[in-house]
Motif scaffolding. Structure first.
Motif, mmCIF file in Angstrom:
data_model
loop_
_atom_site.group_PDB
_atom_site.id
_atom_site.type_symbol
_atom_site.label_atom_id
_atom_site.label_comp_id
_atom_site.label_asym_id
_atom_site.label_seq_id
_atom_site.Cartn_x
_atom_site.Cartn_y
_atom_site.Cartn_z
ATOM 1 N N UNK A 442 -70.961 -94.575 135.512
ATOM 2 C CA UNK A 442 -70.234 -93.519 134.815
ATOM 3 C C UNK A 442 -71.072 -93.024 133.638
ATOM 4 N N UNK A 443 -70.998 -91.717 133.384
ATOM 5 C CA UNK A 443 -71.524 -91.154 132.149
ATOM 6 C C UNK A 443 -70.383 -91.108 131.133
ATOM 7 N N UNK A 444 -70.655 -91.610 129.940
ATOM 8 C CA UNK A 444 -69.629 -91.697 128.898
ATOM 9 C C UNK A 444 -70.139 -91.113 127.589
ATOM 10 N N UNK A 445 -69.193 -90.681 126.776
ATOM 11 C CA UNK A 445 -69.488 -90.229 125.421
ATOM 12 C C UNK A 445 -68.903 -91.249 124.458
ATOM 13 N N UNK A 446 -69.749 -91.761 123.563
ATOM 14 C CA UNK A 446 -69.335 -92.738 122.550
ATOM 15 C C UNK A 446 -69.246 -92.005 121.217
ATOM 16 N N UNK A 447 -68.051 -91.620 120.780
ATOM 17 C CA UNK A 447 -67.936 -90.811 119.561
ATOM 18 C C UNK A 447 -68.138 -91.637 118.295
ATOM 19 N N UNK A 448 -68.362 -90.920 117.193
ATOM 20 C CA UNK A 448 -68.331 -91.553 115.888
ATOM 21 C C UNK A 448 -66.899 -91.876 115.491
ATOM 22 N N UNK A 449 -66.739 -92.586 114.377
ATOM 23 C CA UNK A 449 -65.406 -92.988 113.943
ATOM 24 C C UNK A 449 -64.548 -91.803 113.531
ATOM 25 N N UNK A 450 -65.132 -90.824 112.828
ATOM 26 C CA UNK A 450 -64.354 -89.637 112.462
ATOM 27 C C UNK A 450 -63.914 -88.885 113.706
ATOM 28 N N UNK A 451 -64.791 -88.843 114.713
ATOM 29 C CA UNK A 451 -64.424 -88.183 115.965
ATOM 30 C C UNK A 451 -63.270 -88.911 116.647
ATOM 31 N N UNK A 452 -63.261 -90.224 116.599
ATOM 32 C CA UNK A 452 -62.148 -90.973 117.194
ATOM 33 C C UNK A 452 -60.834 -90.645 116.491
ATOM 34 N N UNK A 453 -60.871 -90.500 115.155
ATOM 35 C CA UNK A 453 -59.655 -90.141 114.429
ATOM 36 C C UNK A 453 -59.221 -88.727 114.807
ATOM 37 N N UNK A 454 -60.209 -87.829 114.978
ATOM 38 C CA UNK A 454 -59.896 -86.459 115.398
ATOM 39 C C UNK A 454 -59.213 -86.454 116.759
ATOM 40 N N UNK A 455 -59.725 -87.251 117.686
ATOM 41 C CA UNK A 455 -59.132 -87.345 119.007
ATOM 42 C C UNK A 455 -57.723 -87.925 118.927
ATOM 43 N N UNK A 456 -57.532 -88.943 118.075
ATOM 44 C CA UNK A 456 -56.233 -89.594 117.951
ATOM 45 C C UNK A 456 -55.195 -88.678 117.355
ATOM 46 N N UNK A 457 -55.643 -87.664 116.608
ATOM 47 C CA UNK A 457 -54.697 -86.788 115.889
ATOM 48 C C UNK A 457 -54.536 -85.418 116.540
ATOM 49 N N UNK A 458 -55.068 -85.235 117.747
ATOM 50 C CA UNK A 458 -54.860 -83.968 118.453
ATOM 51 C C UNK A 458 -53.355 -83.722 118.600
ATOM 52 N N UNK A 459 -52.955 -82.473 118.527
ATOM 53 C CA UNK A 459 -51.514 -82.168 118.488
ATOM 54 C C UNK A 459 -51.007 -81.439 119.721
ATOM 55 N N UNK A 460 -51.872 -80.919 120.547
ATOM 56 C CA UNK A 460 -51.365 -80.120 121.676
ATOM 57 C C UNK A 460 -50.731 -81.019 122.747
#
Length: 460
Positions: A442-460
């Motif tokens: 598998x190809x994966x993207x390993x985000x930074x910590x701020x990016x993980x928080x951004x993903x966790x807080x998506x609202x749509x």
């Protein structure tokens, strides 16, 4: 033959020797990206499917406190960390906006299975034969943990596993344990995990004191790479910066076939060991042929100050010590005289063994699944991982041996060959079988910590 060239005069990143004003934001980078694996080690990999995006985001909020960041600390969980990465389908399942999804590189969007012809996954290694759920759209989140021992591994995983159980809508669909073998070596019998690059700004020294630190942008997004440019970065910036890409591979090793081939092409146990070393580029102890061409040297192999302290061009340009066709020389030619610039194709390699070892001296396959879970880290999937696989592992033109593949990692069909320089006449071995079979990737993207928080807080 693909080549990449550019100006390598790039600003240094921030460490104690850094250029003022330029810094590597180490505390925003998942420690799994830069931290060398412990030795000994135990670990576990999980694939998760996200059936409900809100549950997926809740899982990330649970995971954030458990995810290792930056350099190892001095607490009770030192050298034990959890890392979380996403496939393209996983980011879509979490509800990442389409304009952000479209900003990822094509190789990542397509996934490893769709790139099989590029990287040489053919024959037995064709995705049609992969283990489920590899290559399917169900693989969304890849969770991994490594630790020096089982107690610390379970402690590191405690929060992650509790979170998943509490969240219907997120399902574990695959898991795999890895561990260092009792010998401390790979299933083929060779010491591993010796070579890794020095990365500007990381604070982690490389294993080769003769290698100039590699620009951080070859591994981490948001920093200049060896061409002097910033690697393309997903949008928005908070999502891409301090992230990286992983090529995760499950590689089954045919240990009995390896031993049989060495036995059939030699006339003594000493010759078997030498031939294996010529194909790998190191002796079983880890001692490099370039520094000890005639015999194994256990003290050299065990000494981290010396066992990777070598280059090729000055002492062994023609490959009489370590053949140009040897596995470690093909995947990292160092300063060898080759077509192209080797530094533009450096990756971070992490290999972890799985399965029981085949007992010493046994030549018949016992049917057990054993091998390597490999993680290959880079900022450019095409220029780094895919280039190495297509041009260096599966094509011998760059070393002057057209048609020859990597003798160990190449996908052969029983008609492969390998050239070993000898005086007065070079030796060419034929009828190589495949010793490594891809069971999934598998190809994966390993985000930074701020990016993980951004993903966790998506609202749509």
């Amino acid at each position: 033959m693909k080549t990449y060239q550019g100006d390598t005069a790039i600003m240094d990143s921030a460490t104690s020797n850094s250029v003022p004003g330029v810094s590597l934001d180490i505390d925003d980078i998942q420690s799994g990206a830069l931290h060398p694996r412990p030795a000994p080690y135990v670990g576990r990999f999980f694939f998760l499917r996200v059936d409900d995006r809100h549950a997926g985001r809740a899982l990330l909020r649970w995971l954030l406190p458990a995810i290792g960041r930056g350099l190892p600390g001095a607490g009770p969980n030192q050298d034990a960390w959890v890392a979380v990465a996403f496939t393209y389908q996983g980011l879509r399942a979490l509800g990442v906006p389409q304009d952000s999804l479209d900003s990822f590189p094509l190789a990542f969007q397509q996934g490893m299975a769709a790139r099989a012809d590029v990287i040489g996954d053919t024959g037995e290694s064709d995705p049609a034969h992969w283990e489920p759920p590899f290559g399917s759209p169900d693989v969304h989140i890849v969770l991994s943990a490594l630790s020096p021992d089982g107690a610390r591994l379970e402690n590191a995983l405690k929060r992650a596993l509790a979170a998943q159980k509490e969240l219907p809508g997120v399902e574990v669909i695959w898991q795999h344990e890895v561990h260092q073998l009792p010998t401390g070596r790979t299933n083929f019998g060779f010491r591993d995990g010796i070579s890794y690059p020095s990365i500007e700004g990381s604070g982690i020294p490389g294993s080769n004191p003769r290698e100039t630190p590699v620009k951080a942008g070859e591994f981490i997004l948001g920093y200049p790479d060896e061409t002097g440019n910033l690697p393309p970065m997903p949008r928005p910036e908070v999502l891409g910066r301090n992230g990286t890409y992983l090529a995760l591979r499950k590689l089954h090793t045919k240990v009995a076939a390896w031993r049989q081939y060495l036995r059939a092409n030699t006339s003594s146990p000493e010759e078997e060991t030498l031939l294996g070393a010529k194909m790998i580029g190191r002796w079983p102890s880890g001692a490099p042929l370039t520094l000890s061409p005639e015999h194994d040297d256990a003290a050299l192999g065990a000494d981290p100050r010396r066992n990777n302290d070598f280059l090729y061009r000055k002492d062994d340009d023609r490959g009489f010590k370590c053949p140009a066709s040897a596995h470690i020389r093909r995947v990292n030619p160092r300063d060898s005289t080759i077509v192209g610039e080797a530094r533009l194709h450096r990756i971070i390699r992490r290999g972890t063994s799985y399965g029981p070892p085949l007992p010493e001296g046994v030549l018949e396959d016992d049917g057990a699944d054993r091998g390597l879970i490999g993680v290959f880290i880079c900022a450019h999937l095409d220029r780094q991982f895919e280039f190495i696989k297509s041009e260096w592992v599966n094509d011998g033109n760059f070393i002057g041996y057209p048609g020859e593949k990597d003798p160990v990692a190449g996908h052969h069909d029983g008609t492969g060959s390998v050239t070993i320089p000898e005086r007065p006449i070079r030796r060419r071995l034929r009828n190589l079988p495949s010793f490594v079979v891809t069971r999934g990737g598998e190809y994966c993207f390993l985000p930074g910590l701020r990016a993980l928080r951004w993903l966790a807080e998506l609202e749509n």
